[in-house]
Design a protein around this motif. Structure first.
Motif, mmCIF file in Angstrom:
data_model
loop_
_atom_site.group_PDB
_atom_site.id
_atom_site.type_symbol
_atom_site.label_atom_id
_atom_site.label_comp_id
_atom_site.label_asym_id
_atom_site.label_seq_id
_atom_site.Cartn_x
_atom_site.Cartn_y
_atom_site.Cartn_z
ATOM 1 N N ASN A 129 3.108 14.675 -31.944
ATOM 2 C CA ASN A 129 2.884 13.335 -31.385
ATOM 3 C C ASN A 129 2.081 12.448 -32.324
ATOM 4 O O ASN A 129 2.115 11.214 -32.228
ATOM 5 C CB ASN A 129 2.155 13.451 -30.041
ATOM 6 C CG ASN A 129 2.607 12.395 -29.055
ATOM 7 O OD1 ASN A 129 3.641 11.757 -29.237
ATOM 8 N ND2 ASN A 129 1.827 12.194 -28.019
ATOM 9 N N LEU A 187 6.783 10.187 -29.180
ATOM 10 C CA LEU A 187 7.662 10.828 -28.212
ATOM 11 C C LEU A 187 7.830 9.939 -26.989
ATOM 12 O O LEU A 187 6.945 9.143 -26.645
ATOM 13 C CB LEU A 187 7.068 12.173 -27.786
ATOM 14 C CG LEU A 187 6.864 13.200 -28.915
ATOM 15 C CD1 LEU A 187 6.102 14.409 -28.395
ATOM 16 C CD2 LEU A 187 8.201 13.626 -29.494
ATOM 17 N N TYR A 217 8.272 21.596 -30.067
ATOM 18 C CA TYR A 217 7.762 20.511 -30.905
ATOM 19 C C TYR A 217 7.503 20.987 -32.331
ATOM 20 O O TYR A 217 6.700 21.883 -32.524
ATOM 21 C CB TYR A 217 6.451 19.992 -30.312
ATOM 22 C CG TYR A 217 6.525 19.620 -28.858
ATOM 23 C CD1 TYR A 217 6.828 18.317 -28.472
ATOM 24 C CD2 TYR A 217 6.294 20.574 -27.864
ATOM 25 C CE1 TYR A 217 6.899 17.981 -27.130
ATOM 26 C CE2 TYR A 217 6.369 20.243 -26.524
ATOM 27 C CZ TYR A 217 6.673 18.950 -26.156
ATOM 28 O OH TYR A 217 6.746 18.598 -24.831
ATOM 29 N N VAL A 249 12.415 17.963 -29.240
ATOM 30 C CA VAL A 249 12.243 16.662 -29.897
ATOM 31 C C VAL A 249 13.559 16.186 -30.507
ATOM 32 O O VAL A 249 13.908 14.998 -30.414
ATOM 33 C CB VAL A 249 11.142 16.753 -30.974
ATOM 34 C CG1 VAL A 249 11.031 15.447 -31.758
ATOM 35 C CG2 VAL A 249 9.801 17.092 -30.334
#
Length: 431
Positions: A194, A199, A251, A256
């Motif tokens: 992040n 995101l 992630y 993602v």
């Protein structure tokens, strides 16, 4: 009179030549493609990995007793012909990449249908047609050299197989601590991702622990930035797998990857073909390769070792005294990873039996008999798909490194990585 006829003939000829070539909208083809992929999925539960398009596009027909391979292949051939009629004049490089990937996805679907209907391809032919990649070949001597190095790291009188498996048994996560270790690893992976990739606000996942699977972990993308992540607990899970699976399935891996494709290509651009993910396709090499490479992006070098030793080892109740040797062993085992590809090639080409394949994996991958047999089940189910993990990672790593995304330049690395996840790519486009 002759001049008049000549004039009329000339006009007709000019009109014929100037008539524009019949063109087809790629968006129209895309809708038909999605519906066709979903129909093929009726006959192979693994074929459609994810779908988040309109509900009304899902098949209304019932699955037939036998695969209508000829009809489905003819439908794909029709779409392939229509792709040739798409007018690319004025196309941007991104739009050209879309069309190129579209055609490769269609070729993969046709090949998979042929295999489902009984056609036999060699391991390398199948990999090329379905994943747009040419798997490298390694000799037994190559693996013997690596085993020799491992033998030096783990000296002793017993067989290397025994020494290795006894050594790594010290790094198994106790089952009662699996959830704590995994949720901690996932939370850290999410925080690190992040920082560089914005995101979607509502993104999330559900984590489940399952049994009786041929794989160790799986991400079932649900659409709208939601995932179901499953971890198979059939076999012992070693401490490094927490970060591996947290990144690979979550992630900045599959979760993602799918969220960015949905956001960037389906929602923003309306490229509906990306609302369906056929597992046996070039998209999988990028998906698996980027998911494995994403581990190194999120936890580069010493950062991973420090996080595992300082955070995950204590949570799992593991002793860190032999951790440095453990990481040396893991580095060598990473290089031995291609032994699994060779085992799959020999097995699927009919050169060795299942039992011989398992013995190969015991010898060159140092798998336990149980783990080796589990991997043969994976070969049965997913065939040449195995190349996507290691070859895919190597291709992604080389692509990003060549553009300056080295470990010394983390922001650049994340920037190129995000571009890769957000746009159409196949193995050949990474070269």
């Amino acid at each position: 009179m002759k001049k008049s006829l000549y004039f009329v003939f000339t006009l007709l000829l000019l009109n014929s030549c100037s008539k524009p070539k019949e063109t087809v909208s790629l968006n129209t083809i895309a809708e038909d493609y999605v519906k066709l992929i979903l129909e093929i999925g009726l006959y192979d539960s693994d074929f459609v990995d994810a779908y988040y398009g309109p509900d009304e596009w899902k098949p209304t027909i019932k699955k037939l007793d036998t695969l209508p391979a000829k009809t489905l292949i003819e439908s794909i051939s029709k779409l392939q012909s229509q792709c040739k009629q798409v007018n690319t004049e004025g196309f941007s490089n991104l739009e050209k990449a879309r069309l190129m990937m579209f055609e490769k996805q269609l070729l993969a679907a046709k090949t998979k249908l042929e295999i489902m209907s009984g056609k036999v391809y060699s391991f390398d032919e199948e990999a090329k047609l379905i994943y747009d990649a040419e798997p490298p070949h390694f000799t037994e001597a190559h693996f013997e050299t690596l085993l020799s190095k491992l033998n030096t790291i783990l000296p002793g009188e017993e067989s290397l197989y025994t020494r290795y498996n006894e050594f790594i048994s010290q790094f198994v996560i106790p089952k009662e601590k699996l959830d704590t270790v995994f949720t901690t690893a996932i939370a850290e992976a999410r925080t690190r991702t992040n920082k560089y990739i914005k995101l979607p606000k509502n993104e999330n996942f559900v984590l489940e622990y399952v049994n009786d699977k041929s794989w160790s972990g799986y991400n079932y993308y649900q659409g709208k930035s939601q995932s179901l992540i499953q971890i198979n607990t059939d076999m012992p899970i070693y401490i490094e797998r927490a970060v591996d699976l947290a990144c690979h399935e979550g992630y900045p891996g599959h979760h993602v990857f799918n969220a960015l494709l949905e956001q960037n290509l389906v929602e923003d651009k309306g490229w509906v073909e990306f609302s369906v993910y056929p597992l046996f396709s070039p998209q999988s090499l990028i998906a698996e390769g980027s998911a494995n490479y994403g581990i190194d992006v999120a936890f580069p070098g010493q950062e991973r070792i420090d996080f595992e030793k300082n955070v995950l080892f204590p949570l799992a109740g593991l002793d860190i005294n032999k951790a440095e040797t453990y990481y040396e062993v893991l580095a060598l085992m990473g290089k031995l990873n291609y032994a699994g590809n060779e085992a799959a090639r020999k097995y699927l080409n009919g050169e060795i039996t299942r039992e011989e394949c398992a013995k190969w994996l015991e010898k060159y991958s140092l798998n336990t008999p149980e783990r080796a047999l589990q991997r043969t089940r994976f070969f049965d189910q997913y065939r040449s798909y195995v190349i996507n993990y290691n070859l895919g990672k190597d291709l992604v790593a080389d692509y990003i490194d060549a553009q300056g995304g080295t470990v010394e330049h983390p922001e650049k690395r994340w920037e190129i990585f995000k571009e890769l996840l957000s746009n159409p790519h196949t193995a050949n486009s990474l070269k």
